[in-house]
Enzyme design. Structure first.
Site, short mmCIF file in Angstrom:
data_model
loop_
_atom_site.label_atom_id
_atom_site.label_comp_id
_atom_site.label_asym_id
_atom_site.label_seq_id
_atom_site.Cartn_x
_atom_site.Cartn_y
_atom_site.Cartn_z
N GLY A 1 12.43 11.53 6.01
CA GLY A 1 12.18 12.92 6.38
C GLY A 1 11.71 13.09 7.81
N GLY B 1 15.41 12.73 0.44
CA GLY B 1 15.14 13.01 -0.97
C GLY B 1 14.99 11.74 -1.79
N1 LIG Z 1 0.19 23.40 9.79
C1 LIG Z 1 1.47 23.65 9.53
N2 LIG Z 1 1.89 24.91 9.30
C2 LIG Z 1 3.17 25.17 9.07
N3 LIG Z 1 4.15 24.23 9.01
C3 LIG Z 1 3.77 22.96 9.23
C4 LIG Z 1 2.43 22.62 9.50
N4 LIG Z 1 2.38 21.28 9.66
C5 LIG Z 1 3.62 20.82 9.52
N5 LIG Z 1 4.48 21.81 9.27
C6 LIG Z 1 5.93 21.73 9.12
O1 LIG Z 1 6.27 20.93 8.01
C7 LIG Z 1 7.62 20.55 8.19
C8 LIG Z 1 7.88 19.25 7.50
O2 LIG Z 1 7.51 19.39 6.16
P1 LIG Z 1 8.29 18.65 5.01
O3 LIG Z 1 7.51 18.86 3.77
O4 LIG Z 1 9.71 19.07 5.02
O5 LIG Z 1 8.10 17.16 5.54
P2 LIG Z 1 8.95 15.85 5.29
O6 LIG Z 1 8.69 15.38 3.94
O7 LIG Z 1 8.67 14.92 6.40
O8 LIG Z 1 10.45 16.29 5.48
P3 LIG Z 1 11.66 16.15 4.45
O9 LIG Z 1 11.54 17.32 3.53
O10 LIG Z 1 12.82 16.24 5.40
O11 LIG Z 1 11.54 14.83 3.76
C9 LIG Z 1 7.86 20.48 9.68
O12 LIG Z 1 8.95 21.29 10.01
C10 LIG Z 1 6.58 21.01 10.28
O13 LIG Z 1 6.78 21.92 11.32
O1 LIG Z 2 20.86 13.33 3.59
C1 LIG Z 2 20.53 12.96 2.46
O2 LIG Z 2 19.36 13.09 2.03
C2 LIG Z 2 21.55 12.25 1.63
O3 LIG Z 2 22.70 11.97 2.34
C3 LIG Z 2 21.83 13.01 0.36
O4 LIG Z 2 22.42 14.22 0.68
P1 LIG Z 2 22.36 15.43 -0.36
O5 LIG Z 2 20.94 15.91 -0.40
O6 LIG Z 2 23.33 16.44 0.17
O7 LIG Z 2 22.78 14.89 -1.71
#
Ligand SMILES: Nc1ncnc2c1ncn2[C@@H]1O[C@H](COP(=O)(O)OP(=O)(O)OP(=O)(O)O)[C@@H](O)[C@H]1O
Ligand SMILES: O=C(O)[C@H](O)COP(=O)(O)O
Length: 482
Positions: free
Chosen positions: A434, A457
């Protein structure tokens, strides 16, 4: 800087001597193969019988089991077979269906903006090429609804060919007579890239007839698509019912070794850093990590729900009102388990959600009305860095603030830099997919981390303790000596 009173009002849960009070098992070094086993029947320790570990963990189960003091010379391990288990004679001249996750970002001109996933797929493909196999490479790209040219895999061919050192042939489809002809003309050591498997709706529906058509192209199956292993699709799960052997690729193994092996039986102290936007999307991860870690550092937008649950004012910061009770119970759970859960003591606040917002640093207990917290403050960075200093394993998922805006990226960058420093001292550092991966890359320290997950994910689901259908479907290996 936060005052002592401000710290106290946040009721930071102090670090405990949890490493002595909780059940410990020997640590698992990085593995090259992974096994699961009916360990409970053998009466092994709680850590060894962790359902996740027993499902996915590394071959150094042997040392784990030895460390548990069991005298058995052989353990009947139901293990996942690996591409590394296949000999040259298993592979030479064989048509191998390789499912990779080549879902890379492309810009408007169809240029690859991050080739990490292509590079990660290379070791398995090179191994197959070196052993004289004929590689039939399959992936999805994006989430197309039917045939959609902008989601074609064609733009990947030059980079793939360059990295593999062979000219990759591209098919215009992923099944059908034209593809069959290309497969028939594929030389040993050749690579045929099939078109986006999601151009068929049957892929995501995991339709057996479609899976059978994919399978009919090859003699055996290798799944190296970790990023898609949480999807039970035709090319990740269905195909295994028609192709034997079905084995794991090197990337898939490495991801499991770190995200399951190193996390389930870590070198301690083990710290987890969890950030991101909302507590609701990280509940599973936090609950699962609370079972395993010694220190839990929280940052990102989710902290304001925890503050509010403790009765603090949070201004216009992100808060999930319906998760206040959950935040309280997570704090209580951490305390009961002897986990040192730390919330930031100070925050960088903004007068609007924008890169050019006015900003200032305040104690977490003193966020004025109309202001929102967008990053952790310098005092918290220091506290977090100190807490991480003695750790032996650290896993990080989710940014500490809105790192997309430079003004609010310092907390996230500080964590990335600290982990890079720890990595240099031999600490196992795992970046769990992420946005934290993007942050680590932005700071330029990706290379020094022990492991950076290619899954978003998929890594989140693994960390939550879920089983991945793309892994479960693979063949089991032969018993191993211990
Ligand atoms: N204090 C805050 N207020 C609002 N948004 C925030 C804050 N801190 C972080 N974020 C936002 O959270 C987002 C990332 O959150 P997310 O839960 O998607 O993290 P991740 O797990 O690293 O990402 P992914 O969902 O791609 O795995 C970033 O876009 C960031 O700008
Ligand atoms: O980018 C991802 O997390 C993987 O390629 C899986 O893609 P999807 O969330 O579209 O299934």
């Amino acid at each position: 800087m936060a005052s002592a009173a401000a710290r106290a009002s946040l009721s930071l849960i102090p670090t405990t001597s949890s490493s002595t009070s909780r059940t410990r098992s020997p640590s698992l070094p990085t593995a090259t193969r992974f096994f699961y086993s009916p360990l409970r029947r053998m009466g092994l320790s709680a850590a060894a019988t962790d359902p996740l570990l027993s499902l996915h963990a590394g071959s150094n189960f042997r040392s784990l089991i030895k460390g548990c003091g069991k005298a058995s010379r052989w353990v009947v391990c139901m293990a996942k077979k690996s591409v590394g288990d296949l000999t040259a004679s298993d592979l030479k001249g064989k048509k191998v269906f390789v499912r990779a996750d080549l879902n890379v970002p492309l810009d408007d001109s169809q240029n690859i903006t991050d080739d990490t996933r292509i590079r990660a797929a290379v070791p398995t493909i090179k191994h197959l090429i070196a052993n004289g196999a004929k590689v039939i490479l399959s992936s999805h790209l994006g989430r197309p609804k039917g045939v959609t040219p902008k989601f074609s895999l064609a733009p990947l061919v030059p980079r793939l060919s360059e990295l593999l050192g062979v000219q990759v042939v591209k098919a215009d489809d992923c099944i059908g007579p034209e593809v069959e002809k290309l497969v028939a003309s594929l030389p040993e050591g050749g690579v045929l890239l099939l078109e986006n498997v999601r151009f068929y709706k049957e892929e995501e529906k995991n339709e057996p007839e479609f899976a059978k058509k994919l399978a009919s192209l090859a003699d055996l199956y290798v799944n190296d698509a970790f990023g898609t292993a949480h999807r039970a699709h035709a090319s990740t799960e269905g195909v295994t019912k028609f192709l034997k052997p079905s084995v794991a690729g090197f990337l898939l193994q490495k991801e499991l070794d770190y995200l399951v092996g190193a996390v389930s039986s870590p070198k301690r102290p083990f710290a987890a850093i969890v950030g991101g936007s909302k507590v609701s999307s990280k509940i599973g991860v936090i609950e699962s990590l609370l079972e395993k870690c010694d220190i839990l550092l929280l940052g990102g937008g989710m902290i304001f729900t925890f503050y509010k649950a403790q009765g603090l004012s949070v201004g216009s910061s992100l808060v999930e009102e319906d998760k206040l009770g959950l935040a309280t119970s997570l704090l209580e759970k951490a305390k009961a388990k002897g986990v040192s859960l730390m919330l930031p003591t100070d925050v960088v606040i903004a007068d609007k959600f924008a890169p050019d917002a006015n900003s200032k640093t305040v104690p977490a207990s003193a966020i004025p009305d109309g202001w929102m917290g967008l990053d952790i403050g310098p005092d918290s960075i220091k506290t977090f860095n100190d807490a991480l200093e003695t750790t032996k394993t650290v896993i990080w998922n989710g940014p500490m603030g809105v790192f997309e805006f430079d003004k609010f990226a310092l907390g996230t960058e500080a964590v990335a830099k600290k982990l890079a420093e720890l990595s240099g001292k031999g600490v196992t550092t795992i970046i769990g997919g992420g946005d934290s991966v993007a942050a680590v890359e932005k700071v330029g320290v990706a290379e020094v981390m022990s492991h950076i997950s290619t899954g978003g994910g998929a890594s989140l689901e693994l960390l939550e303790g879920k089983q991945l259908p793309g892994v479960l479907a693979l063949d089991e290996a032969i018993p191993v000596p211990v």
